[in-house]
Scaffold this motif. Sequence first.
Motif, PDB file in Angstrom:
ATOM      1  N   THR A 689      41.912  35.494  47.723  1.00  0.00           N
ATOM      2  CA  THR A 689      41.766  36.356  46.544  1.00  0.00           C
ATOM      3  C   THR A 689      40.969  35.659  45.455  1.00  0.00           C
ATOM      4  O   THR A 689      40.159  36.287  44.769  1.00  0.00           O
ATOM      5  N   TRP A 690      41.229  34.359  45.312  1.00  0.00           N
ATOM      6  CA  TRP A 690      40.587  33.592  44.242  1.00  0.00           C
ATOM      7  C   TRP A 690      39.688  32.510  44.827  1.00  0.00           C
ATOM      8  O   TRP A 690      39.988  31.933  45.864  1.00  0.00           O
ATOM      9  N   TRP A 691      38.585  32.260  44.115  1.00  0.00           N
ATOM     10  CA  TRP A 691      37.832  31.029  44.351  1.00  0.00           C
ATOM     11  C   TRP A 691      38.416  29.994  43.405  1.00  0.00           C
ATOM     12  O   TRP A 691      38.177  30.044  42.197  1.00  0.00           O
ATOM     13  N   LEU A 726      23.487  38.243  43.641  1.00  0.00           N
ATOM     14  CA  LEU A 726      24.750  37.866  43.025  1.00  0.00           C
ATOM     15  C   LEU A 726      25.782  38.977  43.128  1.00  0.00           C
ATOM     16  O   LEU A 726      26.983  38.725  43.087  1.00  0.00           O
ATOM     17  N   MET A 727      25.352  40.224  43.247  1.00  0.00           N
ATOM     18  CA  MET A 727      26.300  41.332  43.373  1.00  0.00           C
ATOM     19  C   MET A 727      27.125  41.233  44.646  1.00  0.00           C
ATOM     20  O   MET A 727      28.252  41.707  44.720  1.00  0.00           O
ATOM     21  N   LYS A 728      26.539  40.587  45.672  1.00  0.00           N
ATOM     22  CA  LYS A 728      27.300  40.401  46.903  1.00  0.00           C
ATOM     23  C   LYS A 728      28.543  39.534  46.638  1.00  0.00           C
ATOM     24  O   LYS A 728      29.522  39.605  47.361  1.00  0.00           O
ATOM     25  N   LEU A 729      28.441  38.702  45.631  1.00  0.00           N
ATOM     26  CA  LEU A 729      29.545  37.795  45.306  1.00  0.00           C
ATOM     27  C   LEU A 729      30.374  38.315  44.145  1.00  0.00           C
ATOM     28  O   LEU A 729      31.183  37.591  43.579  1.00  0.00           O
ATOM     29  N   PHE A 730      30.175  39.583  43.764  1.00  0.00           N
ATOM     30  CA  PHE A 730      30.620  40.100  42.473  1.00  0.00           C
ATOM     31  C   PHE A 730      32.073  39.759  42.126  1.00  0.00           C
ATOM     32  O   PHE A 730      32.347  39.097  41.144  1.00  0.00           O
ATOM     33  N   ILE A 731      32.999  40.183  42.922  1.00  0.00           N
ATOM     34  CA  ILE A 731      34.411  40.142  42.523  1.00  0.00           C
ATOM     35  C   ILE A 731      34.864  38.717  42.219  1.00  0.00           C
ATOM     36  O   ILE A 731      35.311  38.418  41.118  1.00  0.00           O
ATOM     37  N   LYS A 732      34.730  37.851  43.168  1.00  0.00           N
ATOM     38  CA  LYS A 732      35.294  36.512  43.018  1.00  0.00           C
ATOM     39  C   LYS A 732      34.417  35.623  42.140  1.00  0.00           C
ATOM     40  O   LYS A 732      34.932  34.808  41.374  1.00  0.00           O
ATOM     41  N   PRO A 785      40.995  39.720  41.939  1.00  0.00           N
ATOM     42  CA  PRO A 785      41.258  38.901  40.743  1.00  0.00           C
ATOM     43  C   PRO A 785      40.792  39.548  39.447  1.00  0.00           C
ATOM     44  O   PRO A 785      40.922  38.925  38.388  1.00  0.00           O
ATOM     45  N   VAL A 786      40.262  40.759  39.506  1.00  0.00           N
ATOM     46  CA  VAL A 786      39.605  41.339  38.338  1.00  0.00           C
ATOM     47  C   VAL A 786      40.580  41.552  37.186  1.00  0.00           C
ATOM     48  O   VAL A 786      40.346  41.127  36.057  1.00  0.00           O
ATOM     49  N   VAL A 787      41.694  42.279  37.437  1.00  0.00           N
ATOM     50  CA  VAL A 787      42.607  42.650  36.356  1.00  0.00           C
ATOM     51  C   VAL A 787      43.207  41.403  35.688  1.00  0.00           C
ATOM     52  O   VAL A 787      43.266  41.319  34.449  1.00  0.00           O
ATOM     53  N   ILE A 788      43.644  40.439  36.487  1.00  0.00           N
ATOM     54  CA  ILE A 788      44.231  39.221  35.919  1.00  0.00           C
ATOM     55  C   ILE A 788      43.198  38.480  35.072  1.00  0.00           C
ATOM     56  O   ILE A 788      43.490  38.022  33.956  1.00  0.00           O
ATOM     57  N   SER A 789      41.970  38.373  35.601  1.00  0.00           N
ATOM     58  CA  SER A 789      40.909  37.666  34.875  1.00  0.00           C
ATOM     59  C   SER A 789      40.596  38.348  33.556  1.00  0.00           C
ATOM     60  O   SER A 789      40.388  37.690  32.530  1.00  0.00           O
ATOM     61  N   SER A 876      48.468  31.676  43.691  1.00  0.00           N
ATOM     62  CA  SER A 876      47.186  31.544  44.381  1.00  0.00           C
ATOM     63  C   SER A 876      46.026  31.279  43.428  1.00  0.00           C
ATOM     64  O   SER A 876      44.980  30.802  43.849  1.00  0.00           O
ATOM     65  N   CYS A 877      46.187  31.594  42.160  1.00  0.00           N
ATOM     66  CA  CYS A 877      45.083  31.433  41.215  1.00  0.00           C
ATOM     67  C   CYS A 877      44.968  29.986  40.760  1.00  0.00           C
ATOM     68  O   CYS A 877      45.911  29.196  40.893  1.00  0.00           O
ATOM     69  N   PRO A 878      43.824  29.609  40.191  1.00  0.00           N
ATOM     70  CA  PRO A 878      43.690  28.265  39.628  1.00  0.00           C
ATOM     71  C   PRO A 878      44.693  28.030  38.494  1.00  0.00           C
ATOM     72  O   PRO A 878      45.148  28.976  37.856  1.00  0.00           O
ATOM     73  N   SER A 879      44.990  26.768  38.230  1.00  0.00           N
ATOM     74  CA  SER A 879      46.023  26.458  37.229  1.00  0.00           C
ATOM     75  C   SER A 879      45.593  26.864  35.827  1.00  0.00           C
ATOM     76  O   SER A 879      46.437  27.204  34.995  1.00  0.00           O
TER      77      SER A 879
END
Length: 1478
Positions: A689-691, A726-732, A785-789, A876-879
Amino acid sequence: MESDDAGHPNSIVTSEDVLSQDYVSCRVSLLITEKIKFHIHLYNQDSLIACVLPYHETRIFVRVIQLLKINNSKHKWFWLLPIKRSGVPLAKGTLVTHCYKDLGFMDFICSLVTKSVKAFAEYPGSSTQLRVLLSFYASTIVSALVAAEDLSDNIVAKLFPYIQKGLKSSLPDYRAATYMIICQISVKVTMEDTFVNSLASQIIRTLTRIPSLIKDGLSCLIVLLQRQKPESLGKKPFPHLCNVPDLITLLHGISETYDISPLLRYMLPHLVVSMINQVTEYISYSSQDKMDSDKVSLLNEQFLPLIRLLESRYPKTLDAVLEERLKEITDLKKQELFHQFISLSTSGGKYQFLADSDTSLLLSLNHPLAPVRLLAVNHLKNVMTTPEESIDESFIKEAILTRLDDDCMDVVLSAISAFEIYKQHFTSEVTVSHLLNLFRRAELSKNGGWYKVLEIAADILIKEEILGENDQLSNQVVVHLLPFMVINSDDMESAEMKMAVYLSKSGICSLHPLLRGWKEALENVIKSTKSEELIGVANQKMIELLADNINSGNPSSMLKMVEDLIGVGEKESFSLKQKVTFHVVMAVLVSCCSSLKETHFPFATRVFSLLQKKIKKLESVITTVEISSEWHFELMMDRGIPLELWAHYVKQLKTAQQIAVEDSVLLLFSLKNFFHTLKAPKSFPKDDTWWNPEQLQEDSRDYLRLLIGLFEMVLGGADAMHFRVLMKLFIKFFSVLWTYGSSLSNPLNCRVTAALQTQALYVGCALLSPQKGQWKHQLASASSPVVISLLINLGSPIKEVRRAAIHCFQALSGVASQFHLVIDHVVPKAEEITSDASFVVQDLTTLFEELQSEKKLKSHQKLSETLKNLLYCVYSCPSYIAKDLMKVLQGINNEMVLSQLLPMIEQLLDKSQKEPTAVLKDEAITLHLTLGKYNEYSASLLHKDPKSLEIFIKAVHTTKELSTGMPTIQITALEKITRPFFAAITDEKVQQKLLCVLFDLLVNCKNSHCSQTVSSVFKGISVNAEQVRIELEPPDKAKSLGSVQQTRRQKMQHKKSQEQESVQEVGGSYWQRVTLILELLQHKKKLKNPQILIPALFNLLSRCLEPLPPEQGSMEYTKQLILSCLLNICQKLSPEGGRIPKDILDEEKFNVELIVQCIRVSEMPQTHHHALLLLGTVAGIFPVINKTVKMVIPALIQSDGGDSAEVTRNVEDIVVKIINVFVDALPHVPEHRRLPVLVQLVDTLGAERFLWVLLLLLFEQYVTKTVLVAACGEKDAVLEADTEFWISVCCEFSVQHQIQSLMTILEYLLKLPEEKEETIPQSVSNKSESQEEVLQVFNIDAHTSKQLRHFKFLSVSFMSQLLASNNFIRKVVESGGPQVLTGLEQRLLETVLGYINAVAQSMERNADKLTGKFWRALLSKAYDLLDKVNALLPTETFIPVIRGLLENPLPSVRRKALDLLNNKLQQKTSWKKKISCI
């Protein structure tokens, strides 16, 4: 003996005195001298003094002087008369002063030395006996020179003859003394040059006579020349100086510490003149018509070492001198002779005249005319092939290298051929450096002559296999030759093209892996390509070949090669060759970043950095100038730079047009190719879900860092068409851009600025808005990860970031997802969120506050699920995202939140304990924030889920510091134990567990901050006394003795072994824990049912009184804490000191006997203080005060039977301490309880014996404490109130006891010193009293003199006020009237009169001192006391008292008795008839 007969002994002493000096200290010699004193003291005084003068600081010298008659003031030795009379030896300072003031005496000392040296010359081998005399001579004369303020010419003149004799002497000690004197004279005075020259010459001439002192002599000479600075010493001393053995070595040794330049300034000119004279001799002899060849050879042999030495040490200076001399010589014969002379040097050949020139080789090589320089280089090549020529190697090498930089092509060509001949003499580094410099200078398009030069240079570089010796040099050669191999011309006949082809065939392509295959590739290109396409095809082929070679080569060596190529790219390009080479290199670097399978990220990072730097320089061109449409399509395709663009670029360069647009286009193509070659590493997450940059491997971090850099360049307008990529990588990818700015650990080692973050949010909004519903649903789901970010951006401190984030939420508004409740709740509040960074926290708290309610509403389930989904992402997300999410959700607190976060807390705690250094700062902050979820709203979870309690206790024990400036996890966890949190824990077992952890932590922790925090926590929470009682129990729950009967049993001397073992079972750690808990209880206010602790505290007190093992140490401090706790509990239960209901505290539980036993067995005043203070407080609560005091006091004084003064004094000392405890505690006792407590105390002690002690201690308390804290305007009122209280205390006792106490006080005051520093008592009439030790009631050492005076005055003043007080008069009347004073009146008056007498004497002694005023006031107050006593006496009592006073042995008392009688008679006339009784 007659004067005629004195000749014989006189001659004996005169000739032998110096021989006897060494034996003067011998007892026998002194006896002999005394035997013949009738001769010596009359006729041989000078000789005798000469013998003993070196021993002037001994008793022997005094004894000899006492033999002499020197009383006459005109006598030569009259100045020694004080020595004779006092018997004290002559001081060195006196001797030295007399020496420089009396030149006759100085001459006496100097002549004594010369005579002694002369006498010893007749006795060879005995010179060592002179050492004492010479030492005395040196120290005395030098000290006199130092002590004299101004040295007159007379002193120097007086010493000079003796200095000359000393320099001529062969005695080392005499010579050394002379050197010392010369140095001191040089320092003190300025002498004439003639005098200095004479002195220096004599030093030089005599240097070698004593080899051991040559260095000392040179040092003396240097000091003389340094201080006096004569113009010249002349020529004569120089040969003597040159004859000194090892002169150079000695001067070098001295120069390491001191400056020898004064001596060198004299030596060097003479040395040079001497050498020049020899050279002149050489030339003059050689100029003769008839020369002896052997003589010339001999001269050559003599001069050869000198010339070679000068040449090795000062080559440049020698060359310059010889060159100037050569210009001056015009005569051919002299020129020939000069060349013969300079041929002695190894470089003599460079001064020879060339056959075809009128100048030397050296001058020809630097001649302004190119033909002359060319001639010289050609001659130099001949010299290199002729070994007989005497030209040194360094000259040849320097000449060749210098001419390589010549501006004439013919000279350079000749120099390069000379270099080829002499190449074995050059290092690889020098060869590469200078030959590559030729390539840097070469301009083939402007001067075709460079072709041949570069051809030879390339051959030297390649054929000498330099490329195979050193990788660094090899890369350096390739990098500098590469611009000449790049094709920038389609003319096969041009010099550039010929050089490119030549280099490709020269062998360099086979020697270096980077160029491997280029020879064949270029040949094929030339054969198969049209002329107009040659530039593009050839360069494209080079790009492909070089990139393939780099990718297939050794990674480490190729990485170095890439660094060198990047170095080429970083340099500014000016010429056509440099600019084309840069773009070729740039294209090669971009191509080699990735192979078919993967990207080489170390390469890619460096290449992108270079590309980024170049594009930023042309940013204004790229963003403002429109790129030609013919390149648009190519920029969209995944292929290399178009072939036509290369030819177009070269054409533009050749026509000198502005090429900024072409440069920009070529860079854009490189950027596009970089896009397409960049490949994600295999380790890069695909389905996560996250990078998470914190968990990525290094290559994945490099990849993500490059993506961020590319996005920033795209936003800058570099290539807007690549948003598709870059749109191919959009979400993460966008979630990284939106959130990475808050990372404190910065794992990517890059910076996402607030501006870039805001831009990314707006770009994301633009990309979100047109998306269809299904895609939006996926983006807003929990797997995205969109909403949390976006949510954490709503809490950003930057307003524009919040505004951009709310715009993104608006694009997701109305989309069905797990977070639609959150999205729909925050979107309507866009304005508030934009304005206030903290609003989102309040808003989310409002949204989820329903979950804290006990009522289960319909929306409860949906809110709970939404909150769980939000919290689930922290795993799962970064600290840094978890950290910001915890900040946004900080207002949401309940059991469910804590329960959801427990696994993460445990995970971070484990990491903190096992690898504290690996914990990121963001993780540390996250852990601190999640621990905040332990609060009153989630406290109930601690007994529902034991895991939550276990984790919390684990946090309390996590002591490692995770980040500088951040509190430890332990401190944070402890701070969560607040009063509401502790009260919200409904399970008492959990509370008990936390208390146990706190106390254990206090025992084991070594950190003061931790101890303070535990103390603060315990102080803040509300605790039940039962819980504390449990913690005070010993580990085995063993009960100690507590009842009165059991306590009495402890007094038995023989205890049962079982009892002893039970006591010793409790170890030191238990008592340490108990002590710490008791310390916490001292300031504990929020304690429920404190009376529960009383039995436990008495139990502990009982254990403290049991015998303990020696290693346990003293238990006094623990006893004091227990007593203090008991006192605090009593004061809490009865703040006013009244009775406590029996149902709250039963009197039987209060073990008074244990308190008493504490006093009995303890020797610590502090323990007594606490125990008595407790007893005084308990007296108002329980009717035990009588019993208590009666038990305590008899136990203390029962040993005093009066038989032993020592025992009595010990008991009195103890009683004073006890009374002092009561007095000190008095301010803490309620006012209505003070009088009863003190009265009961004195009743038990005995008022007759100890009432006076109580009064004095009360006076001391006022003087040392009360008066200090009282305000200035309130002191009189305080004193008045205290005096009334003291009078009340006194009047509680019988008149007799009061009168007795007053007399004792006066007697005590008499024993005190007048001032603090005195030790003699005021009264000296009674020796027995003055000699005995004064009872330590008022501690003199602990108080000032002012306090002592105040104490005396206050004591006398109080006694006067007491006798005149209504209470006292009433007491007298109630006791039976004046008859009650019968037997005491006379004693009281005698005591008062005795005190008045003592004060009067003190006043007389101190009349002229600052304290005189005090003594007058004290005397006045004493008379006032006398009047008050007199007023008390009735008429019928007065007469017997006066009769008794008149029988007193003191006259002053009898006189005062008569004064009293006189006063009475004047007042009372009715009873004159009774006078006859007297």
